[in-house]
Motif scaffolding. Structure first.
Motif, short mmCIF file in Angstrom:
data_model
loop_
_atom_site.label_atom_id
_atom_site.label_comp_id
_atom_site.label_asym_id
_atom_site.label_seq_id
_atom_site.Cartn_x
_atom_site.Cartn_y
_atom_site.Cartn_z
N LEU A 116 0.85 -1.19 0.00
CA LEU A 116 0.00 0.00 0.00
C LEU A 116 0.88 1.24 0.00
CD1 LEU A 116 -1.37 -2.23 2.22
CD2 LEU A 116 -3.21 -0.57 2.02
N ALA A 117 0.35 2.30 -0.59
CA ALA A 117 1.02 3.60 -0.57
C ALA A 117 0.02 4.65 -0.10
CB ALA A 117 1.56 3.95 -1.95
N ARG A 118 0.54 5.64 0.62
CA ARG A 118 -0.32 6.70 1.14
C ARG A 118 -0.14 7.96 0.30
NH1 ARG A 118 0.23 8.22 7.33
NH2 ARG A 118 2.37 8.67 6.62
N LEU A 153 5.30 6.19 -5.33
CA LEU A 153 4.62 7.48 -5.45
C LEU A 153 5.67 8.53 -5.10
CD1 LEU A 153 1.11 6.91 -3.82
CD2 LEU A 153 1.74 6.93 -6.22
N VAL A 154 6.06 9.30 -6.10
CA VAL A 154 7.16 10.25 -5.92
C VAL A 154 6.60 11.66 -5.82
CG1 VAL A 154 9.28 11.12 -6.94
CG2 VAL A 154 8.67 8.72 -7.23
N VAL A 155 6.96 12.36 -4.77
CA VAL A 155 6.47 13.72 -4.56
C VAL A 155 7.54 14.71 -5.00
CG1 VAL A 155 5.61 15.39 -2.88
CG2 VAL A 155 5.09 12.97 -2.60
N ASP A 156 7.15 15.62 -5.89
CA ASP A 156 8.07 16.69 -6.33
C ASP A 156 8.20 17.68 -5.17
OD1 ASP A 156 8.64 18.41 -9.35
OD2 ASP A 156 9.00 19.21 -7.35
N GLU A 216 3.51 18.01 -6.13
CA GLU A 216 2.72 17.09 -6.96
C GLU A 216 3.27 15.68 -6.85
OE1 GLU A 216 1.08 19.98 -10.51
OE2 GLU A 216 1.66 17.91 -10.92
N THR A 217 2.35 14.73 -6.89
CA THR A 217 2.73 13.32 -6.77
C THR A 217 2.63 12.65 -8.13
OG1 THR A 217 1.90 13.24 -4.52
CG2 THR A 217 2.25 11.14 -5.62
N VAL A 220 8.78 -9.93 -8.51
CA VAL A 220 7.66 -9.67 -9.41
C VAL A 220 6.96 -8.34 -9.08
CG1 VAL A 220 5.99 -11.04 -8.09
CG2 VAL A 220 5.67 -10.72 -10.55
N ASN A 221 6.85 -8.01 -7.81
CA ASN A 221 6.27 -6.72 -7.40
C ASN A 221 7.22 -6.03 -6.44
OD1 ASN A 221 3.84 -7.14 -8.77
ND2 ASN A 221 2.71 -7.77 -6.94
N VAL A 222 7.40 -4.72 -6.63
CA VAL A 222 8.21 -3.92 -5.73
C VAL A 222 7.48 -2.61 -5.46
CG1 VAL A 222 10.40 -2.69 -5.38
CG2 VAL A 222 10.39 -4.89 -6.58
N LEU A 223 7.46 -2.20 -4.21
CA LEU A 223 7.01 -0.85 -3.84
C LEU A 223 8.14 -0.24 -3.03
CD1 LEU A 223 4.75 1.31 -3.86
CD2 LEU A 223 3.94 0.33 -1.71
N TYR A 224 8.62 0.91 -3.47
CA TYR A 224 9.76 1.50 -2.78
C TYR A 224 9.51 2.96 -2.47
CZ TYR A 224 11.35 4.05 -6.94
OH TYR A 224 11.44 4.93 -8.00
#
Lengths: 139, 129
Positions: A107-109, B43-46, B51-52, B118-122
């Protein structure tokens, strides 16, 4: 309540919407739990001695939910437990166990809302094989 | 027990191919640990605009990025690799990977004896550690 407790509650709420929406056939509820770029994957038996990585999108999940996909799971197997929950800043990794599925969620916030971005799931080894989606080929 | 140990060694090796491969610019190591259908997200925030952006990286993108230098610009004395195998269930493994700039949550599958991401969230750490 500590901020750590609040974060865990928020993540648990997103998981609750995911499962609650699935079994209530409620697309609005499950929709708010998932990121629109959801990558949901599982390994499925496709034919004898063969497997494939199956990819399910956000829109497909909404469709399956509306089509009452959760009906394939007997009610007595629908309860779930979050067995692991880890988070760092804006990302989380969660393990959810139920009678039918073992699901690993990322999950991401964003703007205060936790949403499921990635899923890797498998059937619970105790789930009756004849009820599986790939029952014809499952070992 | 020996089988489980061997399994964990293999999972750790895949996670280290990913992490060390990136910071060493070793495309071969990166290539061998990634599933062809890798979905790596953030999800990268500038910091300037707030902005995301949803970032999605494929296996091809990761191998290319590694070949082009990857994380070789990170000072060597700051590098560390902390690999936690959170859980293994049948053909699935869940790993947390902490390095100097990143925290990566990894999901791996066993594909014909090879553990592949197979899946990555970083996320990029906001604070130095």
């Amino acid at each position: 309540m500590t901020s750590q407790s609040m974060v865990k509650q928020e993540i648990e709420a997103a998981v609750g919407d995911y499962y609650g929406g699935w079994y209530a056939f409620n697309t609005e509820q499950i929709g708010r739990a998932m990121h629109k770029m959801l990558a949901k994957r599982n390994i499925e038996a496709t034919e004898a001695d063969s497997e494939a990585l199956i990819h399910t999108t956000y829109m497909e999940m909404l469709g399956y939910t509306a089509d009452r996909g959760g009906d394939t799971v007997p009610e007595k197997l629908r309860d779930y437990t979050i067995t692991k929950l880890d988070y760092y800043e804006e990302i989380a990794s969660v393990t959810v166990e139920s009678g039918a599925y073992i699901e690993y969620l990322h999950l991401a916030r964003h703007r205060g809302k936790w949403r499921i971005v990635n899923v890797l799931w498998t059937y619970n080894r105790n789930f009756p094989k004849e009820l599986r989606h790939d029952a014809e080929y499952a070992a | 027990m020996m089988q489980n140990t061997q399994r964990e060694v293999a999972i750790r090796a895949a996670a280290l191919d990913y992490a060390e491969g990136w910071f060493e610019g070793d495309a071969e190591r990166m290539e061998r640990c990634l599933h062809p259908e890798l979905a790596k997200r953030a999800l990268v925030v500038d910091p300037n605009t707030g902005e995301t952006t949803f970032k999605h990286i494929t296996k091809e993108g990761m191998v290319r990025g590694t070949r082009e230098g990857g994380g070789t610009d990170v000072p060597r004395d700051k590098l560390f690799y902390k690999i936690d195998i959170v859980e293994v269930y049948q053909e699935v493994a869940i790993v947390r990977c902490d390095t100097y700039p990143y925290v990566d949550f990894l999901q791996l599958v066993n594909d014909e004896g090879n553990w592949l991401l197979v899946n990555v969230l970083y996320t990029v750490k906001r604070t130095e550690t």
